[in-house]
Design a protein around this motif. Structure first.
Motif, short mmCIF file in Angstrom:
data_model
loop_
_atom_site.label_atom_id
_atom_site.label_comp_id
_atom_site.label_asym_id
_atom_site.label_seq_id
_atom_site.Cartn_x
_atom_site.Cartn_y
_atom_site.Cartn_z
N TYR A 80 0.84 -1.20 0.00
CA TYR A 80 0.00 0.00 0.00
C TYR A 80 0.88 1.25 0.00
O TYR A 80 0.67 2.17 -0.80
CB TYR A 80 -0.94 -0.01 1.22
CG TYR A 80 -1.57 1.32 1.50
CD1 TYR A 80 -2.62 1.78 0.71
CD2 TYR A 80 -1.11 2.11 2.54
CE1 TYR A 80 -3.20 3.03 0.97
CE2 TYR A 80 -1.68 3.34 2.80
CZ TYR A 80 -2.72 3.79 2.02
OH TYR A 80 -3.27 5.02 2.27
N LEU A 81 1.86 1.29 0.89
CA LEU A 81 2.74 2.45 0.98
C LEU A 81 3.54 2.63 -0.31
O LEU A 81 3.67 3.74 -0.82
CB LEU A 81 3.67 2.30 2.19
CG LEU A 81 4.53 3.50 2.56
CD1 LEU A 81 3.69 4.74 2.77
CD2 LEU A 81 5.33 3.19 3.80
N ALA A 82 4.05 1.53 -0.86
CA ALA A 82 4.81 1.60 -2.11
C ALA A 82 3.94 2.09 -3.26
O ALA A 82 4.39 2.88 -4.10
CB ALA A 82 5.41 0.23 -2.46
N SER A 83 2.67 1.66 -3.32
CA SER A 83 1.79 2.13 -4.39
C SER A 83 1.49 3.61 -4.23
O SER A 83 1.42 4.34 -5.23
CB SER A 83 0.50 1.31 -4.42
OG SER A 83 -0.28 1.56 -3.28
N LEU A 185 9.69 -2.42 -2.12
CA LEU A 185 9.25 -3.76 -2.51
C LEU A 185 10.42 -4.73 -2.55
O LEU A 185 10.27 -5.89 -2.16
CB LEU A 185 8.54 -3.71 -3.87
CG LEU A 185 7.21 -2.95 -3.86
CD1 LEU A 185 6.63 -2.89 -5.28
CD2 LEU A 185 6.22 -3.58 -2.89
N LEU A 186 11.58 -4.26 -2.98
CA LEU A 186 12.77 -5.12 -2.99
C LEU A 186 13.15 -5.52 -1.57
O LEU A 186 13.44 -6.69 -1.30
CB LEU A 186 13.93 -4.40 -3.67
CG LEU A 186 15.25 -5.16 -3.72
CD1 LEU A 186 15.11 -6.43 -4.56
CD2 LEU A 186 16.35 -4.27 -4.29
N VAL A 187 13.11 -4.57 -0.65
CA VAL A 187 13.43 -4.87 0.75
C VAL A 187 12.45 -5.88 1.31
O VAL A 187 12.84 -6.84 2.00
CB VAL A 187 13.44 -3.57 1.59
CG1 VAL A 187 13.44 -3.87 3.07
CG2 VAL A 187 14.64 -2.72 1.22
N VAL A 188 11.15 -5.70 1.03
CA VAL A 188 10.15 -6.64 1.52
C VAL A 188 10.40 -8.02 0.93
O VAL A 188 10.35 -9.03 1.64
CB VAL A 188 8.72 -6.16 1.17
CG1 VAL A 188 7.70 -7.22 1.49
CG2 VAL A 188 8.40 -4.88 1.92
N GLY A 189 10.71 -8.08 -0.36
CA GLY A 189 10.99 -9.37 -0.99
C GLY A 189 12.21 -10.06 -0.39
O GLY A 189 12.18 -11.26 -0.12
N LEU A 190 13.27 -9.31 -0.17
CA LEU A 190 14.48 -9.89 0.42
C LEU A 190 14.23 -10.36 1.85
O LEU A 190 14.70 -11.43 2.24
CB LEU A 190 15.63 -8.87 0.39
CG LEU A 190 16.22 -8.55 -0.98
CD1 LEU A 190 17.21 -7.42 -0.89
CD2 LEU A 190 16.86 -9.79 -1.59
#
Length: 196
Positions: A80-83, A185-190
Protein backbone atom coordinates in the motif's frame (compact mmCIF):
# COMPACT_ATOMS: atom_id res chain seq x y z
CA UNK A 1 32.80 -4.19 18.47
CA UNK A 2 34.01 -2.30 15.40
CA UNK A 3 32.91 -5.19 13.17
CA UNK A 4 29.52 -5.18 14.88
CA UNK A 5 29.14 -1.40 14.38
CA UNK A 6 30.16 -1.73 10.72
CA UNK A 7 27.59 -4.50 10.25
CA UNK A 8 24.90 -2.19 11.66
CA UNK A 9 25.84 0.57 9.22
CA UNK A 10 25.85 -1.83 6.27
CA UNK A 11 22.52 -3.40 7.22
CA UNK A 12 20.92 0.00 7.67
CA UNK A 13 22.48 1.40 4.48
CA UNK A 14 19.86 -0.39 2.39
CA UNK A 15 16.61 1.52 2.65
CA UNK A 16 13.94 -0.34 4.55
CA UNK A 17 10.37 0.52 5.49
CA UNK A 18 11.47 2.46 8.57
CA UNK A 19 13.89 4.85 6.89
CA UNK A 20 11.78 5.23 3.75
CA UNK A 21 8.68 6.08 5.75
CA UNK A 22 10.73 8.46 7.95
CA UNK A 23 11.83 10.28 4.80
CA UNK A 24 8.21 10.33 3.69
CA UNK A 25 6.97 11.88 6.91
CA UNK A 26 9.76 14.47 6.72
CA UNK A 27 8.87 15.28 3.12
CA UNK A 28 5.15 15.42 3.74
CA UNK A 29 4.93 17.05 7.16
CA UNK A 30 8.27 18.56 8.12
CA UNK A 31 11.03 17.90 10.62
CA UNK A 32 9.00 18.02 13.86
CA UNK A 33 6.48 15.44 12.63
CA UNK A 34 9.32 13.32 11.23
CA UNK A 35 11.14 13.31 14.56
CA UNK A 36 7.96 12.28 16.43
CA UNK A 37 7.55 9.44 13.93
CA UNK A 38 11.18 8.37 14.42
CA UNK A 39 10.62 8.36 18.20
CA UNK A 40 7.81 5.86 17.60
CA UNK A 41 10.05 3.80 15.31
CA UNK A 42 12.70 3.82 18.05
CA UNK A 43 10.27 2.52 20.68
CA UNK A 44 8.95 -0.11 18.25
CA UNK A 45 12.48 -1.16 17.36
CA UNK A 46 13.31 -1.54 21.07
CA UNK A 47 10.27 -3.79 21.50
CA UNK A 48 11.26 -5.92 18.51
CA UNK A 49 14.85 -6.06 19.81
CA UNK A 50 13.64 -7.30 23.19
CA UNK A 51 11.40 -9.88 21.52
CA UNK A 52 14.22 -11.15 19.31
CA UNK A 53 16.67 -11.25 22.26
CA UNK A 54 14.14 -13.22 24.33
CA UNK A 55 13.75 -15.77 21.55
CA UNK A 56 10.35 -14.71 20.22
CA UNK A 57 11.68 -14.58 16.67
CA UNK A 58 12.55 -18.27 16.96
CA UNK A 59 8.95 -18.97 18.02
CA UNK A 60 7.61 -16.90 15.11
CA UNK A 61 9.96 -18.60 12.64
CA UNK A 62 8.94 -22.03 13.95
CA UNK A 63 5.20 -21.26 13.77
CA UNK A 64 4.30 -21.26 10.06
CA UNK A 65 0.84 -19.70 10.37
CA UNK A 66 2.11 -16.88 12.60
CA UNK A 67 5.10 -16.19 10.37
CA UNK A 68 2.85 -16.16 7.31
CA UNK A 69 0.33 -13.85 9.02
CA UNK A 70 2.98 -11.31 10.03
CA UNK A 71 4.58 -11.44 6.58
CA UNK A 72 1.18 -10.96 4.92
CA UNK A 73 0.34 -7.97 7.14
CA UNK A 74 3.69 -6.34 6.53
CA UNK A 75 3.58 -7.08 2.81
CA UNK A 76 0.07 -5.59 2.44
CA UNK A 77 0.95 -2.47 4.42
CA UNK A 78 4.20 -1.93 2.56
CA UNK A 79 2.58 -2.68 -0.81
CA UNK A 80 0.00 0.00 0.00
CA UNK A 81 2.74 2.45 0.98
CA UNK A 82 4.81 1.60 -2.11
CA UNK A 83 1.79 2.13 -4.39
CA UNK A 84 1.13 5.51 -2.78
CA UNK A 85 4.74 6.44 -3.47
CA UNK A 86 4.84 5.12 -7.04
CA UNK A 87 1.54 6.70 -8.07
CA UNK A 88 2.11 10.05 -6.36
CA UNK A 89 2.49 11.57 -9.84
CA UNK A 90 4.83 14.46 -10.28
CA UNK A 91 4.84 15.38 -6.61
CA UNK A 92 7.58 14.19 -4.29
CA UNK A 93 5.16 13.03 -1.63
CA UNK A 94 5.89 9.72 -0.02
CA UNK A 95 2.85 9.78 2.25
CA UNK A 96 -0.36 11.76 1.74
CA UNK A 97 -2.58 12.41 4.72
CA UNK A 98 -4.34 15.27 6.42
CA UNK A 99 -2.60 14.63 9.71
CA UNK A 100 0.99 13.54 10.10
CA UNK A 101 1.74 10.01 11.24
CA UNK A 102 2.88 10.35 14.82
CA UNK A 103 4.65 8.37 17.49
CA UNK A 104 2.06 5.57 17.48
CA UNK A 105 2.30 5.08 13.70
CA UNK A 106 6.06 4.65 13.99
CA UNK A 107 5.72 2.31 16.95
CA UNK A 108 3.22 0.10 15.11
CA UNK A 109 5.32 -0.20 11.95
CA UNK A 110 8.27 -1.98 13.56
CA UNK A 111 6.49 -5.12 14.81
CA UNK A 112 5.28 -5.85 11.24
CA UNK A 113 8.52 -4.72 9.58
CA UNK A 114 10.21 -7.89 8.24
CA UNK A 115 13.57 -6.15 7.86
CA UNK A 116 13.58 -5.29 11.58
CA UNK A 117 13.36 -8.97 12.56
CA UNK A 118 15.90 -10.09 9.98
CA UNK A 119 18.45 -7.41 10.88
CA UNK A 120 18.03 -7.68 14.65
CA UNK A 121 18.22 -11.47 14.58
CA UNK A 122 21.46 -11.27 12.59
CA UNK A 123 22.91 -8.65 14.94
CA UNK A 124 21.96 -10.43 18.15
CA UNK A 125 22.98 -13.94 17.10
CA UNK A 126 26.05 -12.93 15.11
CA UNK A 127 29.14 -11.00 16.08
CA UNK A 128 29.77 -12.50 19.53
CA UNK A 129 31.26 -9.99 21.95
CA UNK A 130 31.25 -11.87 25.27
CA UNK A 131 31.25 -15.59 25.83
CA UNK A 132 28.86 -16.77 28.56
CA UNK A 133 27.38 -13.30 29.14
CA UNK A 134 24.38 -13.24 26.80
CA UNK A 135 22.31 -10.50 28.45
CA UNK A 136 25.32 -8.22 28.95
CA UNK A 137 26.11 -8.67 25.27
CA UNK A 138 22.48 -7.95 24.32
CA UNK A 139 22.54 -4.74 26.40
CA UNK A 140 25.83 -3.51 24.91
CA UNK A 141 24.68 -4.32 21.38
CA UNK A 142 21.45 -2.42 22.02
CA UNK A 143 23.39 0.72 23.02
CA UNK A 144 25.72 0.47 20.01
CA UNK A 145 22.79 -0.19 17.69
CA UNK A 146 20.91 2.90 18.86
CA UNK A 147 23.99 5.13 18.69
CA UNK A 148 23.97 4.36 14.95
CA UNK A 149 20.28 3.63 14.28
CA UNK A 150 18.81 6.87 15.67
CA UNK A 151 21.09 9.30 13.76
CA UNK A 152 20.56 7.39 10.51
CA UNK A 153 16.79 7.71 10.84
CA UNK A 154 17.07 11.41 11.72
CA UNK A 155 19.21 11.93 8.59
CA UNK A 156 16.47 10.26 6.50
CA UNK A 157 13.87 12.64 7.97
CA UNK A 158 16.12 15.57 7.07
CA UNK A 159 16.60 14.06 3.59
CA UNK A 160 12.82 14.02 3.15
CA UNK A 161 12.55 17.63 4.38
CA UNK A 162 15.31 18.65 1.94
CA UNK A 163 13.63 16.86 -0.97
CA UNK A 164 10.46 18.81 -0.35
CA UNK A 165 12.39 22.07 -0.64
CA UNK A 166 13.98 21.20 -4.01
CA UNK A 167 12.43 22.48 -7.21
CA UNK A 168 12.72 19.23 -9.22
CA UNK A 169 11.33 18.60 -12.67
CA UNK A 170 8.24 16.40 -13.03
CA UNK A 171 10.36 13.64 -14.58
CA UNK A 172 12.84 13.68 -11.69
CA UNK A 173 10.02 13.66 -9.14
CA UNK A 174 8.35 10.66 -10.83
CA UNK A 175 11.71 8.84 -10.98
CA UNK A 176 12.22 9.41 -7.24
CA UNK A 177 8.72 8.14 -6.44
CA UNK A 178 9.12 5.00 -8.53
CA UNK A 179 12.64 4.22 -7.27
CA UNK A 180 11.55 4.63 -3.63
CA UNK A 181 8.55 2.33 -4.20
CA UNK A 182 10.68 -0.29 -5.95
CA UNK A 183 13.27 -0.10 -3.16
CA UNK A 184 10.60 -0.78 -0.55
CA UNK A 185 9.25 -3.76 -2.51
CA UNK A 186 12.77 -5.12 -2.99
CA UNK A 187 13.43 -4.87 0.75
CA UNK A 188 10.15 -6.64 1.52
CA UNK A 189 10.99 -9.37 -0.99
CA UNK A 190 14.48 -9.89 0.42
CA UNK A 191 13.19 -9.96 3.98
CA UNK A 192 10.47 -12.44 3.03
CA UNK A 193 13.05 -14.64 1.32
CA UNK A 194 15.28 -14.48 4.41
CA UNK A 195 12.45 -15.38 6.78
CA UNK A 196 10.96 -18.20 4.69
Amino acid sequence: MITFALAIVLMLATPGPGVLSAAGVGAGFGAAAGLRYVAGLCIGQALVYAAVAAGLSAFVLDTPWLRLTLMALSFLYLLYLASRIAFAGAQVAFIRSETPPGLMAGLLLQPINPKAYAVLTALITGFPLYENAYWSEVAIKFVILNLIWVPIHVVWVLFGVSLKRLNLSSTAQRAINISMALSMLLVVGLAAWTLV
